[in-house]
Scaffold this active site. Structure first.
Site, PDB file in Angstrom:
ATOM      1  N   THR A 142       0.805  -1.221   0.000  1.00 50.16           N
ATOM      2  CA  THR A 142       0.000   0.000   0.000  1.00 50.16           C
ATOM      3  C   THR A 142       0.842   1.278   0.000  1.00 50.16           C
ATOM      4  O   THR A 142       1.857   1.356   0.665  1.00 50.16           O
ATOM      5  CB  THR A 142      -0.926  -0.007   1.232  1.00 50.16           C
ATOM      6  OG1 THR A 142      -1.600  -1.263   1.269  1.00 50.16           O
ATOM      7  CG2 THR A 142      -1.932   1.113   1.170  1.00 50.16           C
ATOM      8  N   GLU A 143       0.354   2.228  -0.790  1.00 49.20           N
ATOM      9  CA  GLU A 143       0.968   3.559  -0.824  1.00 49.20           C
ATOM     10  C   GLU A 143      -0.123   4.601  -0.620  1.00 49.20           C
ATOM     11  O   GLU A 143      -1.303   4.287  -0.767  1.00 49.20           O
ATOM     12  CB  GLU A 143       1.640   3.788  -2.188  1.00 49.20           C
ATOM     13  CG  GLU A 143       2.757   2.804  -2.459  1.00 49.20           C
ATOM     14  CD  GLU A 143       3.396   3.028  -3.827  1.00 49.20           C
ATOM     15  OE1 GLU A 143       3.011   3.997  -4.524  1.00 49.20           O
ATOM     16  OE2 GLU A 143       4.277   2.223  -4.174  1.00 49.20           O
ATOM     17  N   GLY A 147      -4.039   2.031  -2.842  1.00 49.16           N
ATOM     18  CA  GLY A 147      -4.481   1.074  -1.821  1.00 49.16           C
ATOM     19  C   GLY A 147      -5.055  -0.140  -2.504  1.00 49.16           C
ATOM     20  O   GLY A 147      -4.334  -1.060  -2.882  1.00 49.16           O
ATOM     21  N   THR A 174       1.996  -3.595   8.274  1.00 51.59           N
ATOM     22  CA  THR A 174       1.798  -4.317   9.537  1.00 51.59           C
ATOM     23  C   THR A 174       3.127  -4.900  10.008  1.00 51.59           C
ATOM     24  O   THR A 174       3.846  -5.514   9.219  1.00 51.59           O
ATOM     25  CB  THR A 174       0.782  -5.455   9.345  1.00 51.59           C
ATOM     26  OG1 THR A 174      -0.462  -4.884   8.960  1.00 51.59           O
ATOM     27  CG2 THR A 174       0.588  -6.257  10.621  1.00 51.59           C
ATOM     28  N   THR A 270      -3.872 -16.586   2.254  1.00 52.07           N
ATOM     29  CA  THR A 270      -3.941 -15.695   3.412  1.00 52.07           C
ATOM     30  C   THR A 270      -5.326 -15.088   3.625  1.00 52.07           C
ATOM     31  O   THR A 270      -5.698 -14.795   4.749  1.00 52.07           O
ATOM     32  CB  THR A 270      -2.906 -14.559   3.290  1.00 52.07           C
ATOM     33  OG1 THR A 270      -3.103 -13.880   2.056  1.00 52.07           O
ATOM     34  CG2 THR A 270      -1.489 -15.110   3.345  1.00 52.07           C
ATOM     35  N   ARG A 271      -6.092 -14.928   2.567  1.00 49.85           N
ATOM     36  CA  ARG A 271      -7.430 -14.354   2.753  1.00 49.85           C
ATOM     37  C   ARG A 271      -8.295 -15.179   3.695  1.00 49.85           C
ATOM     38  O   ARG A 271      -8.917 -14.628   4.599  1.00 49.85           O
ATOM     39  CB  ARG A 271      -8.137 -14.196   1.416  1.00 49.85           C
ATOM     40  CG  ARG A 271      -7.703 -12.965   0.719  1.00 49.85           C
ATOM     41  CD  ARG A 271      -8.548 -12.653  -0.499  1.00 49.85           C
ATOM     42  NE  ARG A 271      -7.925 -11.539  -1.180  1.00 49.85           N
ATOM     43  CZ  ARG A 271      -7.535 -11.570  -2.439  1.00 49.85           C
ATOM     44  NH1 ARG A 271      -7.721 -12.635  -3.174  1.00 49.85           N
ATOM     45  NH2 ARG A 271      -6.957 -10.517  -2.964  1.00 49.85           N
ATOM     46  N   GLU A 394      -5.963  -6.697   3.544  1.00 52.10           N
ATOM     47  CA  GLU A 394      -5.925  -7.874   2.657  1.00 52.10           C
ATOM     48  C   GLU A 394      -7.041  -7.835   1.618  1.00 52.10           C
ATOM     49  O   GLU A 394      -7.587  -8.862   1.245  1.00 52.10           O
ATOM     50  CB  GLU A 394      -6.058  -9.163   3.467  1.00 52.10           C
ATOM     51  CG  GLU A 394      -4.850  -9.537   4.260  1.00 52.10           C
ATOM     52  CD  GLU A 394      -3.892 -10.396   3.446  1.00 52.10           C
ATOM     53  OE1 GLU A 394      -2.734 -10.020   3.407  1.00 52.10           O
ATOM     54  OE2 GLU A 394      -4.288 -11.402   2.858  1.00 52.10           O
ATOM     55  N   GLY A 395      -7.363  -6.648   1.183  1.00 51.03           N
ATOM     56  CA  GLY A 395      -8.447  -6.500   0.211  1.00 51.03           C
ATOM     57  C   GLY A 395      -9.755  -6.193   0.922  1.00 51.03           C
ATOM     58  O   GLY A 395     -10.252  -7.015   1.680  1.00 51.03           O
ATOM     59  N   THR A 396     -10.306  -5.013   0.660  1.00 47.93           N
ATOM     60  CA  THR A 396     -11.554  -4.624   1.325  1.00 47.93           C
ATOM     61  C   THR A 396     -12.696  -5.544   0.897  1.00 47.93           C
ATOM     62  O   THR A 396     -12.580  -6.273  -0.094  1.00 47.93           O
ATOM     63  CB  THR A 396     -11.949  -3.179   0.948  1.00 47.93           C
ATOM     64  OG1 THR A 396     -12.169  -3.144  -0.465  1.00 47.93           O
ATOM     65  CG2 THR A 396     -10.877  -2.181   1.329  1.00 47.93           C
TER      66      THR A 396
END
Ligand SMILES: Cc1cc2nc3c(=O)[nH]c(=O)nc-3n(C[C@H](O)[C@H](O)[C@H](O)COP(=O)(O)OP(=O)(O)OC[C@H]3O[C@@H](n4cnc5c(N)ncnc54)[C@H](O)[C@@H]3O)c2cc1C
Lengths: 417, 369
Positions: A142-143, A147, A174, A270-271, A394-396
């Site tokens: 993310t920057e 995002g 994180t 990971t999701r 991790e993705g909205t």
């Protein structure tokens, strides 16, 4: 055969982790919420000793992935590494989400190395997580201006002789501080080597702690998961060895973006784990609520017609069903992964469901418990703050719906934006 | 160990029923709804699949396959994918048969089960619901009072499927008032019994092809031997819960059909130069529909799996049923929405699913697994 019973091995782990969460994590949850930016060092060191990065290690699930390529399909050992990881995650997060996120281990950065690193890279970068001292891995995508839209990131990496030179700014990393300042960890940084190539030009790079030109510029104050550090990192002519790129440095040929694809594929693993985190917090809230209701002599009647129920009963039922639904979707996604089935659709479905379900569940629980819910004496209000992140990182939720819808409709990212 | 893989037998059941639904049910769904009938030959063909007879043991003249609520759910989902009315009609006898199989006395089994193993479909039904807006199965107003060697039944029921043609009805009545579920018993009442009066066919918003009737009981006498489970009676909540398992699966099947239809439509219908599915307002609705359909199925499966494994499942069945019912309404509503005006007209199947969907809130004891 369809089966919902956890294997004896997982059950045993679950019980053990639950006890640990209850006795070692829960009691200090409030303390590290109120004292943001402090870390439970004794606990973290103990975790490192006992589990050797085992808990967060589940996020990378080392042994599993390596075998996959040339492994014969028929092997006797039960395939449940990822499911087992999720159960562990759920229990620890039941104890406390902030502290659990602060646990040492390879984290997302490690997962990326695991998924697309060369054998040498794995050897070099992952060994530290089994060492005596706690260490952290982080992932910086993310920057400020990129995002959800990761393809738009601006951080650049330019090859100069035997080194990549990285420039740019990353936010919301994180465990960035844990990885780079508090331990001998590393961060996997996503940067473009060819802006004109769009997505294909984006590559992940491993940047070691203490690399000159890399600096932590901000530590965020947050609504919840306060024990976990979230930092901004700036890169100014930050030089790293040429071999620290994950995957190939090829850009031109679009079919050769394997590295990028592999890293994206780590999210399929990971999701559902982020979903499991959410479910742990949701379960904590429901357990608390049930206990309070029982203490107050409120009996919940399940079999009766919903329109005869009290509104409280209906709400609780809805919450329980939602949590259960999220958990089952999560288990399915992980079971598929464990069995070598493509699960990108199912893992996004699980994450979308869990993120939304747990934010609703915890918010409703605070409402239903009235002053008990709102009070900082108890943890319920904290769980509401903590769980909100699960629908964001991790993705909205929206991004998960986008992925789900694209797959269902057979649309490309150009056809469904 | 956790697994989401169907057994070979379950896969076979799924395939068989799915092709029956595709070839035989789905094409006539609209016709059945408009004419409010289900053709006998479709029921006959469906009966040949042996879905009910299959799970009746050989000693009662069935095929003696493994009895599995979960496998039955898999079959029901496919049937409802075809059409809900036809699925309910075809499986109506299951309520009586499986209740007797699960909780009946040996004599009841011997007497009744063979009826459902014959080549020909025999209607049977179940009377649970009563015509009050505040109806709850745990507080039935219909009563059965013991009088010597008989029970005397009084009260009114509604939404009794196939009451007119049913050989036997399983009638639920309160025997011990104030005791909730445990104060309820079931009685096997033969069609045409004295004191039982079947009213005129009801007119419902949906599942129109399925005939349902109001049934009233006025001093209707049945022998004590007609009480399900004999002197020990039955576990009513368990009966209801097995029915809820079945209803969940039906709701999932219908929702899945509506979802698939919506996906097809959203990729084909063009507005403002692009398929409507390329807009998030539509795409996100579809994504959520898919998530909820899968979630509802998993809840239903888990509850049935518990039932099959002898684990307490009543609470889970209630959760699954309510969840699946809500999902069905949500999905079918969105199905109509996605098709706009075209979803509202009767050329289009979604309006039919939309009407059917609301029914799940009321259907108790319509089907059993
Ligand atoms: C505590 C915390 C920890 C984090 N940890 C990490 C980490 O370790 N590494 C890392 O790289 N990042 C991390 N993040 C960043 C996180 O992943 C991003 O915040 C998230 O991806 C959303 O990006 P954004 O904040 O820029 O929001 P935006 O992308 O600007 O989104 C804003 C809103 O618009 C919606 N939106 C955006 N695009 C679309 C679209 N196409 N369709 C519909 N809606 C859309 C979003 O859903 C959201 O509601 C962390 C964030 C937090 C708060």
């Amino acid at each position: 055969m369809i089966d919902f019973e956890l294997s004896p091995r997982i059950k045993a782990t679950k019980n053990m982790v639950h006890m640990f969460a209850e006795q070692a994590v829960r009691p200090v949850a409030r303390q590290y919420d109120e004292n943001e930016h402090e870390k439970p060092w004794d606990l973290l060191k103990m975790v490192q000793k006992v589990m050797g990065g085992g808990i967060a290690g589940a996020l990378g699930s080392p042994e599993k992935k390596e075998k996959k390529e040339d492994e014969e399909p028929k092997e006797k050992k039960p395939k449940e590494t990822n499911l087992a990881g999720a159960i562990t995650v759920e229990e620890i997060f039941w104890g406390d989400a902030g502290i659990a996120l602060a646990f040492p281990g390879p984290g997302l950065g490690g997962a990326a190395v695991q998924a697309s690193g060369t054998p040498e890279q794995k050897e070099k970068f992952l060994a530290r997580f089994a060492a005596e001292e706690p260490a952290w891995g982080a992932m910086a995508i993310t920057e400020p201006e990129a995002g959800s839209d990761t393809a738009n990131l601006k951080t650049s990496a330019v090859l100069d002789g035997d080194e990549w030179v990285i420039n740019g700014e990353k936010i919301f990393v994180t465990s960035g501080k844990s990885a780079l300042e508090d331990s001998e960890g590393f961060v996997v940084v996503w940067a473009t080597i060819d802006k004109s190539a769009g997505r294909a030009g984006i590559k992940p790079f491993i940047v070691e702690h203490g690399t000159p030109g890399m600096q932590i510029t901000k530590i965020e104050d947050k609504m919840g998961i306060r024990c976990s550090d979230t930092v901004s990192i700036s890169f100014m002519d930050c030089r790293i060895p040429k071999e620290n790129i994950l995957g190939s440095a090829e850009v031109v040929d679009k079919t050769k973006t394997e590295g990028f694809k592999k890293v994206m594929a780590t999210f399929d693993a990971t999701r559902p784990l982020v979903a499991a985190m959410a479910i742990g917090v949701g379960q904590a809230s429901l357990d608390f609520m049930r206990q309070k209701l029982t203490e107050e002599g409120v009996e919940l009647r399940y079999g009766i017609n919903p329109h005869r129920m009290t509104s409280l009963e209906r709400d609780v039922m809805q919450m329980e069903a939602d949590l259960k639904a999220a958990r089952l979707l999560t288990w399915r996604a992980l079971w598929m992964l464990d069995n070598g089935l493509r699960n990108d659709l199912q893992s996004s479905m699980a994450k979308a469901k869990a993120g939304l379900a747990v934010t609703r569940i915890t918010q409703k629980a605070v409402e239903l418990m009235g002053p008990l819910g709102y009070s900082r004496e108890l943890l319920l209000e904290k769980w509401m703050r903590d769980s909100k992140i699960n629908d964001i990182f991790e993705g909205t939720g929206q991004i998960q719906l986008l992925i789900t819808a694209r797959r269902l409709l057979g649309f490309s990212r150009e056809q469904l934006k | 160990m956790v697994s989401f893989e169907m057994s070979d037998e379950q896969k076979m059941v799924q395939e068989t029923v799915a092709s029956f639904a595709t070839d035989q049910i789905e094409p006539i769904m609209r016709e059945c709804d408009e004419s409010e009938t289900v053709p006998g030959e479709v029921i006959a063909k469906g009966w040949e699949l042996g879905l009910l007879g299959g799970c009746i043991p050989e000693e009662y003249e069935g095929f003696g396959e493994e009895i599995s609520a979960l496998t039955n759910q898999i079959a029901l989902e496919e049937l409802a994918w075809g059409d809900l009315s036809i699925a309910l009609h075809l499986m109506a006898p299951s309520v009586l048969a499986i209740s007797v199989l699960d909780q009946g006395t040996e004599e009841q089994k011997k007497q009744l089960l063979p009826l459902f193993c014959e080549e020909e479909y025999k209607a049977a039904s179940c009377a649970v619901i009563e015509p009050y807006y505040n109806f709850c199965a745990s507080a039935l107003k219909t009563t059965a009072v013991r009088d010597g060697e008989e029970y005397v039944i009084n009260g009114s029921k509604c939404l009794v499927p196939l009451a007119q043609e049913s050989g036997n009805l399983l009638v639920f009545a309160t025997t011990t008032p104030g005791m909730g579920f445990s104060g309820v018993d079931a009685f096997i009442v033969p069609g045409g019994a004295k004191g039982m009066n079947i009213g005129e066919r009801e007119k419902n918003m949906g599942v129109k092809a399925l005939s349902t009737y109001p049934v009233t009981f006025k001093d209707c006498r049945v022998p004590t031997a007609a009480r399900l489970g004999g002197s020990s009676g039955c576990d009513f909540l368990r009966v209801l819960s097995r029915s809820r398992l079945g209803l969940s699966a039906l709701a999932v099947g219908m929702s899945r059909r509506a979802l698939e239809h919506s996906i097809d439509y959203a990729t084909q219908r063009v507005a403002f130069g692009e398929p409507i599915g390329s807009r998030q307002a539509i795409a996100f609705m579809i994504a959520e529909m898919a998530i909820e359909v899968d979630a509802a199925r998993l809840l239903a499966w888990e509850a049935a799996w518990r039932c099959d494994n002898g684990i307490e499942f009543e609470k889970e069945a209630a959760l699954a049923k309510n969840y699946a019912a809500d999902t069905a309404m949500m999905v079918c509503d969105r199905g109509v929405q996605i098709m706009g005006g075209h979803g509202y007209v009767r050329d289009n199947p979604v309006e039919l699913w939309f009407r059917n969907a609301r029914g799940f809130a009321s259907f108790e004891g319509f089907v059993m697994v």
